[in-house]
Design a protein around this motif. Structure first.
Motif, PDB file in Angstrom:
ATOM      1  N   LEU A 174     -24.944 -84.128 -12.073  1.00 18.02           N
ATOM      2  CA  LEU A 174     -25.470 -85.481 -12.238  1.00 18.02           C
ATOM      3  C   LEU A 174     -26.513 -85.509 -13.342  1.00 18.02           C
ATOM      4  CD1 LEU A 174     -25.633 -88.450 -11.443  1.00 18.02           C
ATOM      5  CD2 LEU A 174     -27.286 -87.796  -9.669  1.00 18.02           C
ATOM      6  N   CYS A 175     -27.369 -84.506 -13.395  1.00 18.59           N
ATOM      7  CA  CYS A 175     -28.376 -84.439 -14.462  1.00 18.59           C
ATOM      8  C   CYS A 175     -27.712 -84.349 -15.824  1.00 18.59           C
ATOM      9  CB  CYS A 175     -29.307 -83.242 -14.239  1.00 18.59           C
ATOM     10  SG  CYS A 175     -30.434 -83.448 -12.844  1.00 18.59           S
ATOM     11  N   ARG A 176     -26.702 -83.487 -15.947  1.00 18.26           N
ATOM     12  CA  ARG A 176     -25.987 -83.374 -17.223  1.00 18.26           C
ATOM     13  C   ARG A 176     -25.277 -84.672 -17.575  1.00 18.26           C
ATOM     14  NH1 ARG A 176     -25.264 -77.652 -15.882  1.00 18.26           N
ATOM     15  NH2 ARG A 176     -23.464 -78.120 -14.628  1.00 18.26           N
ATOM     16  N   LEU A 177     -24.669 -85.318 -16.589  1.00 19.36           N
ATOM     17  CA  LEU A 177     -23.974 -86.584 -16.822  1.00 19.36           C
ATOM     18  C   LEU A 177     -24.938 -87.629 -17.370  1.00 19.36           C
ATOM     19  CD1 LEU A 177     -21.476 -88.455 -16.513  1.00 19.36           C
ATOM     20  CD2 LEU A 177     -22.277 -88.896 -14.169  1.00 19.36           C
ATOM     21  N   LEU A 178     -26.083 -87.785 -16.745  1.00 23.16           N
ATOM     22  CA  LEU A 178     -27.051 -88.778 -17.215  1.00 23.16           C
ATOM     23  C   LEU A 178     -27.580 -88.418 -18.601  1.00 23.16           C
ATOM     24  CD1 LEU A 178     -29.010 -89.526 -13.931  1.00 23.16           C
ATOM     25  CD2 LEU A 178     -27.401 -91.035 -15.128  1.00 23.16           C
ATOM     26  N   ASP A 179     -27.756 -87.137 -18.855  1.00 29.04           N
ATOM     27  CA  ASP A 179     -28.244 -86.697 -20.161  1.00 29.04           C
ATOM     28  C   ASP A 179     -27.218 -86.974 -21.262  1.00 29.04           C
ATOM     29  OD1 ASP A 179     -30.301 -85.229 -21.745  1.00 29.04           O
ATOM     30  OD2 ASP A 179     -28.653 -83.795 -22.016  1.00 29.04           O
ATOM     31  N   GLU A 180     -25.938 -86.860 -20.930  1.00 23.88           N
ATOM     32  CA  GLU A 180     -24.869 -87.052 -21.910  1.00 23.88           C
ATOM     33  C   GLU A 180     -24.481 -88.515 -22.108  1.00 23.88           C
ATOM     34  OE1 GLU A 180     -21.771 -84.809 -20.050  1.00 23.88           O
ATOM     35  OE2 GLU A 180     -22.747 -82.882 -20.449  1.00 23.88           O
ATOM     36  N   THR A 181     -24.893 -89.384 -21.203  1.00 17.89           N
ATOM     37  CA  THR A 181     -24.484 -90.788 -21.239  1.00 17.89           C
ATOM     38  C   THR A 181     -25.286 -91.551 -22.284  1.00 17.89           C
ATOM     39  OG1 THR A 181     -23.866 -90.705 -18.909  1.00 17.89           O
ATOM     40  CG2 THR A 181     -24.240 -92.883 -19.851  1.00 17.89           C
ATOM     41  N   GLU A 182     -24.585 -92.360 -23.056  1.00 18.71           N
ATOM     42  CA  GLU A 182     -25.237 -93.186 -24.080  1.00 18.71           C
ATOM     43  C   GLU A 182     -26.241 -94.131 -23.429  1.00 18.71           C
ATOM     44  OE1 GLU A 182     -24.819 -92.977 -27.392  1.00 18.71           O
ATOM     45  OE2 GLU A 182     -23.431 -91.314 -27.095  1.00 18.71           O
ATOM     46  N   THR A 183     -27.341 -94.351 -24.098  1.00 15.50           N
ATOM     47  CA  THR A 183     -28.406 -95.210 -23.588  1.00 15.50           C
ATOM     48  C   THR A 183     -27.901 -96.604 -23.239  1.00 15.50           C
ATOM     49  OG1 THR A 183     -29.968 -93.975 -24.944  1.00 15.50           O
ATOM     50  CG2 THR A 183     -30.715 -96.092 -24.088  1.00 15.50           C
ATOM     51  N   ASP A 184     -26.975 -97.122 -24.023  1.00 11.49           N
ATOM     52  CA  ASP A 184     -26.425 -98.463 -23.763  1.00 11.49           C
ATOM     53  C   ASP A 184     -25.679 -98.537 -22.434  1.00 11.49           C
ATOM     54  OD1 ASP A 184     -27.459 -99.229 -26.192  1.00 11.49           O
ATOM     55  OD2 ASP A 184     -25.527 -99.184 -27.241  1.00 11.49           O
ATOM     56  N   ASP A 185     -25.222 -97.381 -21.930  1.00 10.39           N
ATOM     57  CA  ASP A 185     -24.456 -97.352 -20.689  1.00 10.39           C
ATOM     58  C   ASP A 185     -25.324 -97.056 -19.467  1.00 10.39           C
ATOM     59  OD1 ASP A 185     -22.118 -97.894 -22.092  1.00 10.39           O
ATOM     60  OD2 ASP A 185     -21.725 -95.768 -22.456  1.00 10.39           O
ATOM     61  N   LEU A 186     -26.637 -97.085 -19.652  1.00  8.84           N
ATOM     62  CA  LEU A 186     -27.567 -96.816 -18.566  1.00  8.84           C
ATOM     63  C   LEU A 186     -28.333 -98.076 -18.219  1.00  8.84           C
ATOM     64  CD1 LEU A 186     -28.885 -93.384 -19.819  1.00  8.84           C
ATOM     65  CD2 LEU A 186     -27.371 -93.781 -17.888  1.00  8.84           C
ATOM     66  N   PRO A 187     -28.719 -98.293 -16.995  1.00 10.69           N
ATOM     67  CA  PRO A 187     -28.436 -97.413 -15.862  1.00 10.69           C
ATOM     68  C   PRO A 187     -26.937 -97.425 -15.516  1.00 10.69           C
ATOM     69  CG  PRO A 187     -29.499 -99.412 -15.093  1.00 10.69           C
ATOM     70  CD  PRO A 187     -29.490 -99.474 -16.590  1.00 10.69           C
ATOM     71  N   MET A 188     -26.538 -96.388 -14.811  1.00 13.12           N
ATOM     72  CA  MET A 188     -25.141 -96.198 -14.419  1.00 13.12           C
ATOM     73  C   MET A 188     -25.020 -96.512 -12.929  1.00 13.12           C
ATOM     74  SD  MET A 188     -23.072 -92.571 -14.458  1.00 13.12           S
ATOM     75  CE  MET A 188     -22.848 -92.569 -16.219  1.00 13.12           C
ATOM     76  N   SER A 189     -23.958 -97.174 -12.571  1.00 14.62           N
ATOM     77  CA  SER A 189     -23.767 -97.439 -11.143  1.00 14.62           C
ATOM     78  C   SER A 189     -23.519 -96.115 -10.423  1.00 14.62           C
ATOM     79  CB  SER A 189     -22.600 -98.399 -10.908  1.00 14.62           C
ATOM     80  OG  SER A 189     -21.361 -97.741 -11.073  1.00 14.62           O
ATOM     81  N   LEU A 190     -23.966 -96.048  -9.188  1.00 18.06           N
ATOM     82  CA  LEU A 190     -23.748 -94.850  -8.386  1.00 18.06           C
ATOM     83  C   LEU A 190     -22.254 -94.620  -8.181  1.00 18.06           C
ATOM     84  CD1 LEU A 190     -25.344 -92.624  -7.025  1.00 18.06           C
ATOM     85  CD2 LEU A 190     -25.413 -94.029  -4.971  1.00 18.06           C
ATOM     86  N   ALA A 191     -21.498 -95.697  -8.088  1.00 16.72           N
ATOM     87  CA  ALA A 191     -20.040 -95.580  -7.934  1.00 16.72           C
ATOM     88  C   ALA A 191     -19.419 -94.915  -9.160  1.00 16.72           C
ATOM     89  CB  ALA A 191     -19.425 -96.957  -7.701  1.00 16.72           C
ATOM     90  N   ASP A 192     -19.857 -95.319 -10.354  1.00 12.87           N
ATOM     91  CA  ASP A 192     -19.334 -94.707 -11.581  1.00 12.87           C
ATOM     92  C   ASP A 192     -19.757 -93.248 -11.700  1.00 12.87           C
ATOM     93  OD1 ASP A 192     -18.112 -97.073 -12.267  1.00 12.87           O
ATOM     94  OD2 ASP A 192     -19.603 -97.636 -13.784  1.00 12.87           O
ATOM     95  N   ALA A 193     -20.990 -92.962 -11.319  1.00 13.93           N
ATOM     96  CA  ALA A 193     -21.464 -91.570 -11.352  1.00 13.93           C
ATOM     97  C   ALA A 193     -20.639 -90.711 -10.401  1.00 13.93           C
ATOM     98  CB  ALA A 193     -22.947 -91.499 -10.996  1.00 13.93           C
ATOM     99  N   ALA A 194     -20.352 -91.235  -9.210  1.00 12.33           N
ATOM    100  CA  ALA A 194     -19.540 -90.492  -8.240  1.00 12.33           C
ATOM    101  C   ALA A 194     -18.144 -90.240  -8.778  1.00 12.33           C
ATOM    102  CB  ALA A 194     -19.479 -91.248  -6.918  1.00 12.33           C
ATOM    103  N   MET A 195     -17.567 -91.227  -9.442  1.00 15.66           N
ATOM    104  CA  MET A 195     -16.231 -91.064 -10.014  1.00 15.66           C
ATOM    105  C   MET A 195     -16.243 -89.988 -11.102  1.00 15.66           C
ATOM    106  SD  MET A 195     -13.054 -91.717 -10.057  1.00 15.66           S
ATOM    107  CE  MET A 195     -12.808 -93.195  -9.083  1.00 15.66           C
TER     108      MET A 195
END
Length: 154
Positions: free
Chosen positions: A42-63
């Motif tokens: 999860l930490c790596r996912l958030l670090d790799e995600t473009e700023t425009d796509d944050l915050p990320m839904s928990l559902a999308d993170a789980a997927m």
């Protein structure tokens, strides 16, 4: 060791986990945040995600995490596997990472974003991964090298 659990002798009152998380990230915070593979991902996912796509839904993170864990495209993740990951994130990992200020979790909107301590945690995870990879490479290289004491050329 002092009454607050520190070894530096400072006379500070015992701090609650939420107060501790507001301090500079300690080794303990980094280790606690990175102690489980799903938290690290999860930490790596958030670090790799473009700023425009944050915050990320928990559902999308789980997927995304279920996809990574199963090594399949997101479209191939079963509902059962997604639910398992979602439940683990919702009930355990995300609240803990939020408490440590590694992620910012908005329970009302069920979204996660990088927290104040995400960068040091991701850097530590990357450093450990690099050290493990280096050690594995060195071990493989050593196993593939001929023994200099063996003069038979085998």
């Amino acid at each position: 060791m002092t009454g607050d659990g520190s070894e530096n002798g400072a006379d500070r009152p015992r701090s609650s986990p939420s107060l501790r998380a507001r301090e500079e990230p300690s080794e303990s915070i980094v280790f606690e945040a990175a102690c489980h593979a799903r938290r690290r991902e999860l930490c790596r996912l958030l670090d790799e995600t473009e700023t425009d796509d944050l915050p990320m839904s928990l559902a999308d993170a789980a997927m995304a995490l279920a996809s990574r864990e199963q090594d399949v495209p997101e479209a191939a993740v079963t509902n059962y596997e997604w639910e398992r990951v979602y439940a683990a994130l919702y009930h355990g990992h995300v609240p803990k990472l939020d408490e440590l200020n590694v992620v910012d979790y908005d329970q009302g909107s069920e979204t996660v974003a990088p927290g104040e301590h995400l960068t040091p945690v991701v850097e530590a995870i990357s450093a450990v991964r690099a050290a493990v990879d280096d050690a594995a490479t060195a071990e493989t290289d050593a196993a593939d090298s001929p023994d200099p004491a063996d003069s038979s050329g085998r």
